[in-house]
Design an enzyme around this catalytic site. Structure first.
Site, short mmCIF file in Angstrom:
data_model
loop_
_atom_site.label_atom_id
_atom_site.label_comp_id
_atom_site.label_asym_id
_atom_site.label_seq_id
_atom_site.Cartn_x
_atom_site.Cartn_y
_atom_site.Cartn_z
N GLY A 77 20.88 84.55 52.76
CA GLY A 77 21.96 84.88 53.70
C GLY A 77 21.65 83.99 55.05
O GLY A 77 21.12 82.94 55.14
N HIS A 101 24.27 75.81 52.71
CA HIS A 101 24.62 76.84 51.49
C HIS A 101 26.01 76.39 50.81
O HIS A 101 26.30 76.72 49.89
CB HIS A 101 24.44 78.31 52.04
CG HIS A 101 23.36 78.82 52.63
ND1 HIS A 101 23.08 79.09 53.93
CD2 HIS A 101 22.19 78.94 52.05
CE1 HIS A 101 21.72 79.44 54.00
NE2 HIS A 101 21.05 79.48 52.88
N GLY A 111 19.15 73.92 46.73
CA GLY A 111 19.33 72.85 47.68
C GLY A 111 18.13 71.94 47.59
O GLY A 111 16.82 72.49 47.33
N LYS A 131 16.46 70.77 50.16
CA LYS A 131 15.63 70.83 51.38
C LYS A 131 14.32 71.39 51.00
O LYS A 131 13.29 71.18 51.44
CB LYS A 131 16.47 71.64 52.33
CG LYS A 131 16.02 71.34 53.74
CD LYS A 131 15.93 72.37 54.89
CE LYS A 131 14.69 73.26 54.76
NZ LYS A 131 14.77 74.47 55.04
N ASP A 132 14.42 72.42 50.29
CA ASP A 132 13.40 73.31 49.54
C ASP A 132 12.96 72.80 48.37
O ASP A 132 12.94 73.24 47.16
CB ASP A 132 13.69 74.60 49.48
CG ASP A 132 13.98 75.53 50.69
OD1 ASP A 132 12.96 75.45 51.59
OD2 ASP A 132 15.04 75.68 50.96
N LEU A 176 19.71 71.14 57.71
CA LEU A 176 20.39 72.32 58.14
C LEU A 176 19.47 73.49 57.55
O LEU A 176 18.96 73.54 56.43
CB LEU A 176 21.83 72.48 57.55
CG LEU A 176 22.83 71.60 58.09
CD1 LEU A 176 24.14 72.07 57.58
CD2 LEU A 176 22.72 71.68 59.61
N ARG A 187 16.33 78.92 59.90
CA ARG A 187 15.41 79.03 61.04
C ARG A 187 15.90 77.91 62.26
O ARG A 187 15.33 78.20 63.20
CB ARG A 187 14.10 78.52 60.39
CG ARG A 187 13.74 79.53 59.63
CD ARG A 187 12.28 79.47 59.21
NE ARG A 187 11.55 80.59 58.25
CZ ARG A 187 11.59 80.73 57.07
NH1 ARG A 187 11.96 79.87 56.24
NH2 ARG A 187 11.20 81.83 56.55
O1 PAF Z 1 16.07 79.37 49.06
C1 PAF Z 1 16.10 80.70 49.50
O2 PAF Z 1 16.93 80.94 49.92
C2 PAF Z 1 15.13 81.65 48.87
O3 PAF Z 1 13.75 80.96 48.50
C3 PAF Z 1 15.51 82.03 47.39
C4 PAF Z 1 15.80 80.98 46.41
C5 PAF Z 1 17.04 82.73 47.52
C6 PAF Z 1 14.76 82.94 46.77
O4 PAF Z 1 14.42 84.27 47.48
#
Ligand code: PAF
Length: 281
Positions: A31, A37, A147, A149-150, A184, A187
């Protein structure tokens, strides 16, 4: 858009799509949605007939001293954005649906989970792998989108999906950035204005280090320079590292043709930011 909070209703919606022979995409989120997103949602719409977005702030991926309680929650605004984007189902399970009384399973991906973010946030990727496997089993999508980014999270999920033979295609979407280059992130909302101004040093330090390495500079020197630049800009640096893009193993020298990623995590004020970029192959 249908907002669903119980498993039975989710299964009904999914089985209707399946019976119609439709391809289903899942976009897992926590969220506080932003354009990053929404880029995942747009990519999901291009690859599938039906798009399911999950919103679940997963307690298992937050450490004891992390920001679970203050993680931004914006249910009404998120729901509006997803409706406007043409999402079919918003899957928003309460915590007891995801982790009912007696829940005792942990999904742990060794190796790729243990370095960088994993070393600084023990247990974080077990929490991610556990909830993502649950979401995959609940929704049973054809494709799931994450994404870049992670980046390490993406690598962990790819490893888990391959290791467990999950019949789900993992698609990644490039990092969305503000005009000045800051990635983006939900946080970013916590950044005080003066810290937001300084935060641009993070993508710039990564860009400068990547250029130095590709131009033939010594890797450790380029990484040390990036750490110094970030410290001078007011960051408290956790790591700046060059790693294999798939395994996240540390890499000491540039190798043309090998997918490499430059990754960093650093705190400015009370906000911890992460970012990464690819090195040209
Ligand atoms: O990247 C995220 O927002 C979270 O780590 C995910 C993949 C939804 C798992 O909770």
């Amino acid at each position: 858009m249908q907002t669903v909070r119980q498993l039975e209703a989710l299964r009904e919606a999914v089985s209707a799509y399946r019976q119609a022979g439709e391809r289903i995409a899942l976009v897992p989120t926590m969220g506080a949605l932003h354009d990053g997103h929404m880029a995942l949602v747009e990519a999901a719409k291009r690859t599938a007939n039906r798009v399911i977005v999950s919103i679940f702030v997963n307690p298992k991926q937050f450490g004891p001293n992390e920001d679970l309680a203050k993680y931004p929650r914006k249910e009404a605004a998120d729901s509006r954005m997803l409706t406007n984007a043409g999402v079919d189902v918003l899957w928003m399970p309460p915590v007891e649906v995801v982790y009912p009384e007696g829940f005792a399973t942990n999904v742990s991906v060794s190796g790729v989970s243990e370095v960088l973010e994993g070393a600084h946030r023990p247990g974080h990727f077990d929490g991610v792998a556990t909830v993502v496997s649950k979401l995959f089993n609940q929704v049973q999508p054809d494709v799931a989108l994450f994404g870049e980014k992670d980046w390490q999270q993406l690598a962990v999920i790819r490893r888990m999906t391959a290791d467990l033979n999950l019949p789900i295609e993992i698609q990644s979407v490039v990092t969305q950035r503000d005009d000045d280059g800051l990635a983006l992130s939900s946080r970013n909302a916590f950044l005080m204005p003066e810290d937001r101004a300084k935060a641009v040093a993070l993508p710039r330090a990564l860009g400068a280090a990547a250029k130095a390495i590709v131009d033939g500079g010594e890797v450790e020197g380029a990484l040390a320079q990036a750490r110094d630049t970030l410290a001078a800009a007011g960051f408290d640096v956790d790591y700046v590292a060059l790693a294999d893009a798939g395994t996240l193993e540390a890499v000491g020298a540039y190798e043309a043709g090998r997918p490499l990623r430059l990754l960093a995590a650093a705190r400015i004020g009370s906000t911890r930011l992460i970012d990464n970029i690819a090195l040209p192959e």
